[in-house]
Design a protein around this motif. Sequence first.
Motif, PDB file in Angstrom:
ATOM      1  N   LEU A  75       1.837  -0.183  10.687  1.00 22.45           N
ATOM      2  CA  LEU A  75       3.074  -0.929  10.923  1.00 22.45           C
ATOM      3  C   LEU A  75       3.096  -1.074  12.384  1.00 22.45           C
ATOM      4  O   LEU A  75       3.180  -0.305  13.186  1.00 22.45           O
ATOM      5  CB  LEU A  75       4.220  -0.157  10.365  1.00 22.45           C
ATOM      6  CG  LEU A  75       5.622  -0.812  10.260  1.00 22.45           C
ATOM      7  CD1 LEU A  75       5.488  -2.051   9.430  1.00 22.45           C
ATOM      8  CD2 LEU A  75       6.899   0.052  10.184  1.00 22.45           C
ATOM      9  N   TYR A 106       3.028  -5.376   8.628  1.00 24.08           N
ATOM     10  CA  TYR A 106       2.467  -4.144   7.828  1.00 24.08           C
ATOM     11  C   TYR A 106       1.265  -4.752   7.139  1.00 24.08           C
ATOM     12  O   TYR A 106       1.069  -5.781   6.524  1.00 24.08           O
ATOM     13  CB  TYR A 106       3.528  -3.848   6.771  1.00 24.08           C
ATOM     14  CG  TYR A 106       3.040  -2.891   5.900  1.00 24.08           C
ATOM     15  CD1 TYR A 106       3.240  -1.406   5.820  1.00 24.08           C
ATOM     16  CD2 TYR A 106       2.258  -3.375   4.571  1.00 24.08           C
ATOM     17  CE1 TYR A 106       2.819  -0.444   4.875  1.00 24.08           C
ATOM     18  CE2 TYR A 106       1.916  -2.012   3.670  1.00 24.08           C
ATOM     19  CZ  TYR A 106       2.195  -1.162   3.859  1.00 24.08           C
ATOM     20  OH  TYR A 106       1.589  -0.014   3.022  1.00 24.08           O
ATOM     21  N   VAL A 243       6.620  -0.321   3.646  1.00 21.76           N
ATOM     22  CA  VAL A 243       6.549  -1.810   3.693  1.00 21.76           C
ATOM     23  C   VAL A 243       7.821  -2.290   4.073  1.00 21.76           C
ATOM     24  O   VAL A 243       8.895  -1.905   3.388  1.00 21.76           O
ATOM     25  CB  VAL A 243       6.202  -2.305   2.249  1.00 21.76           C
ATOM     26  CG1 VAL A 243       6.180  -3.666   2.015  1.00 21.76           C
ATOM     27  CG2 VAL A 243       4.799  -1.607   1.784  1.00 21.76           C
TER      28      VAL A 243
END
Length: 287
Positions: A75, A106, A243
């Motif tokens: 990330l 991501y 996510v």
Amino acid sequence: MKKIILLSGVFLIGVLSPVVAQDLRGKAIYESKTDLDMDFGGEDIPEQDKKRMAERMKQSLEKTFVLDFNRTASLYKEEEQLEPPAGGSGMRMMVFGGPGGDGTYYKDVREKLYYNQVEMFGKIFLVRDTLPEQHWKLENETRKIGEYTCYKATTVKKVRRREFGRTRRDGKEKTKDTMNNTPVEKTKEIVITAWYTPDIPVNQGPGEYWGLPGLILEINADRTTILCSKIVMSSKAEDKIEVPKKGKQVNQAEFDEIMRKKAEEIREMHRGDRRGRKGNRVFRIGG
């Protein structure tokens, strides 16, 4: 065989280092800088104002990012600033064609997917698409970045840029009174140079970059340099890298089309502003 596997963007993590563990995780801090090539669209702007705007734009393009990574996911997002950039003239600058890296990016290198959460024009978009393969050429050159020995890799990337007022309606060279304001899309190839370290054997890097047998610590892409300034490794099992979920979900092609239309709308607004009042200025950065 080993070289073929590496160039395809996939590698196996074996017993290369004690740091390779099931719960391998770390954070890397990156500093991003971009050289300016500002296009003022032929406007009659005093040189001192141009210099001031260029300096403010340069500062806005000097950013710090944090990459939170493990063996399969990462990330990448901009580090939050305590204070917004200083104001001044009240002029608002909008930039198109600048370097990527904005938003929250991501990557899942196992599933070959990426999610890019971006806020544009007061609306949040979640771009979800297939992670493109990056066919790296592995070089023999090495250098040190901090305490890590890094190896050089290069790849070629095609980038598209939209320019305004570059041709006449008849396709000949432009003149001041016959310029066509229709945007012209140009494609050019740029060489991407990466420096990666096998000392941290994860298939990750800043932003969209990945696919090398070690963490990418530096990227040189056209006018942008992204350099890692700090790494903190962890041997503890921590929370999963999540996510991004917020935003209108679109694929990359749909998002590019939305941005194209918005850029043209703002260009039209800007054309009206030039008739006698100060307003938004639209600048193009890069070649």
